[in-house]
Design an enzyme around this catalytic site. Structure first.
Site, PDB file in Angstrom:
ATOM      1  N   MET A  97      47.073  49.165  19.640  1.00  0.00           N
ATOM      2  CA  MET A  97      46.704  49.488  18.882  1.00  0.00           C
ATOM      3  C   MET A  97      46.854  48.948  18.017  1.00  0.00           C
ATOM      4  O   MET A  97      47.013  48.802  16.826  1.00  0.00           O
ATOM      5  CB  MET A  97      47.559  50.978  17.996  1.00  0.00           C
ATOM      6  CG  MET A  97      47.092  52.233  19.106  1.00  0.00           C
ATOM      7  SD  MET A  97      45.253  52.265  19.350  1.00  0.00           S
ATOM      8  CE  MET A  97      44.480  53.380  18.239  1.00  0.00           C
ATOM      9  N   ARG A  98      46.362  47.280  18.520  1.00  0.00           N
ATOM     10  CA  ARG A  98      47.092  46.220  17.331  1.00  0.00           C
ATOM     11  C   ARG A  98      45.724  44.841  17.410  1.00  0.00           C
ATOM     12  O   ARG A  98      45.206  45.384  18.866  1.00  0.00           O
ATOM     13  CB  ARG A  98      48.035  45.157  17.366  1.00  0.00           C
ATOM     14  CG  ARG A  98      49.271  46.486  17.254  1.00  0.00           C
ATOM     15  CD  ARG A  98      50.262  45.396  17.493  1.00  0.00           C
ATOM     16  NE  ARG A  98      51.762  46.845  16.501  1.00  0.00           N
ATOM     17  CZ  ARG A  98      52.609  46.474  15.331  1.00  0.00           C
ATOM     18  NH1 ARG A  98      52.154  45.768  14.513  1.00  0.00           N
ATOM     19  NH2 ARG A  98      52.827  47.616  15.536  1.00  0.00           N
ATOM     20  N   HIS A 116      37.132  51.759  24.075  1.00  0.00           N
ATOM     21  CA  HIS A 116      37.204  52.259  22.882  1.00  0.00           C
ATOM     22  C   HIS A 116      36.364  53.064  24.021  1.00  0.00           C
ATOM     23  O   HIS A 116      35.274  54.007  23.914  1.00  0.00           O
ATOM     24  CB  HIS A 116      35.873  51.789  21.534  1.00  0.00           C
ATOM     25  CG  HIS A 116      36.332  51.971  20.671  1.00  0.00           C
ATOM     26  ND1 HIS A 116      37.300  51.744  20.084  1.00  0.00           N
ATOM     27  CD2 HIS A 116      35.099  52.432  19.857  1.00  0.00           C
ATOM     28  CE1 HIS A 116      36.913  52.809  18.592  1.00  0.00           C
ATOM     29  NE2 HIS A 116      35.700  52.633  18.558  1.00  0.00           N
TER      30      HIS A 116
HETATM   31  C1  GAR Z   1      41.858  55.853  24.419  1.00  0.00           C
HETATM   32  O1  GAR Z   1      41.669  56.654  24.476  1.00  0.00           O
HETATM   33  C2  GAR Z   1      41.088  54.543  23.955  1.00  0.00           C
HETATM   34  O2  GAR Z   1      40.165  54.521  23.888  1.00  0.00           O
HETATM   35  C3  GAR Z   1      41.803  54.863  22.718  1.00  0.00           C
HETATM   36  O3  GAR Z   1      43.752  55.058  22.707  1.00  0.00           O
HETATM   37  C4  GAR Z   1      43.946  56.180  23.984  1.00  0.00           C
HETATM   38  C5  GAR Z   1      44.034  56.247  24.814  1.00  0.00           C
HETATM   39  O4  GAR Z   1      44.809  56.678  25.349  1.00  0.00           O
HETATM   40  N1  GAR Z   1      41.496  53.248  22.417  1.00  0.00           N
HETATM   41  C6  GAR Z   1      41.328  52.813  20.428  1.00  0.00           C
HETATM   42  O5  GAR Z   1      40.865  53.147  20.199  1.00  0.00           O
HETATM   43  C7  GAR Z   1      40.944  51.315  20.598  1.00  0.00           C
HETATM   44  N2  GAR Z   1      40.907  51.239  19.785  1.00  0.00           N
HETATM   45  P1  GAR Z   1      45.665  56.066  26.933  1.00  0.00           P
HETATM   46  O6  GAR Z   1      47.093  55.851  25.983  1.00  0.00           O
HETATM   47  O7  GAR Z   1      45.976  57.510  26.999  1.00  0.00           O
HETATM   48  O8  GAR Z   1      44.916  55.546  27.862  1.00  0.00           O
END
Ligand code: GAR
Length: 212
Positions: A97-98, A116
């Site tokens: 998330m960075r 995403h």
């Molecule tokens: C996922 O849904 C991914 O798409 C999102 O974080 C989640 C991580 O889940 N990423 C973003 O929003 C990036 N902009 P996880 O840690 O269970 O894989």
């Protein structure tokens, strides 16, 4: 130990690591030449690091520095050196998330991918599920894309859809999107590992469509 001809993945995550687990299972089940060399997180207590430790995969916490949404310069340099030391070919952002800036992107040019939880270019940035619900879309999904200097703006590698239900909350919608993500992220990495993905400007094409 480095195994010849395998794409070495460096996974960066901040959260629960469900995409990391899906990628790891797909690799264990065989079918494509990749291995996870290292998992790095900006959050020391993150679940993704616990999963990596349980699986005996090299894992590291690197303090992101003082910014809230990006890595500071020293931290980014540490990420680059750890990924380089681990011999990483492809940097896989899995819920990291960075925002990444110049240092890491130039060191791994064209070799950083992200997932995403929306059908980009709709709903980039934070809270993609809430954005989809607020907009009233009936279908959303997930996107695997190369990372460029922008926010969720790089060339799209793979997408798939899921329905949005009238009574969805961000949590129920994200659960359905996760099912999509856990299929397309391993599939996209498999395609890259097999050399099937060709990047041409802001587009990608598949040379061969193999069974994933
Ligand atoms: C996922 O849904 C991914 O798409 C999102 O974080 C989640 C991580 O889940 N990423 C973003 O929003 C990036 N902009 P996880 O840690 O269970 O894989």
């Amino acid at each position: 130990m480095r195994v010849a001809n395998k794409l070495r993945l460096g996974i960066l995550g901040s959260g629960c690591g469900t995409n990391f687990l899906a990628i790891n299972s797909a690799i264990e089940n065989g079918g494509f030449p990749a291995e996870i060399s290292i998992v790095i997180s900006d959050i020391e207590s993150s679940v993704i690091l616990s999963h990596a430790r349980q699986l005996n995969i090299d894992s590291q916490f690197i303090d992101p520095g003082s910014y809230r949404t990006k890595l500071d310069e020293a931290a980014e340099a540490k990420y680059v050196s750890l990924l380089t030391e681990a011999g990483v070919d492809l940097v896989v952002l899995a819920g990291f998330m960075r925002i990444l800036k110049g240092g890491l992107l130039s060191s791994f040019e064209g070799r950083v991918i992200n997932i995403h939880p929306s059908l980009l270019p709709s709903f980039p940035g934070l809270d993609a599920c809430q954005q989809a619900l607020d907009h009233g879309v009936k279908v959303t999904g997930a996107t695997v894309h190369f990372v460029d200097q922008g926010v969720d703006s790089g060339a799209i590698i793979m997408q798939d859809t899921c329905r949005v239900l009238d009574d969805d909350t961000p949590v129920t919608l994200l659960d359905r999107i996760h099912e999509v993500e856990h299929k397309i992220y391993p599939a996209a990495i498999a395609a890259i590992a097999k050399g099937e993905v060709v990047k041409n400007g802001r587009k990608t094409a598949r040379t061969t469509i193999s069974e994933c």
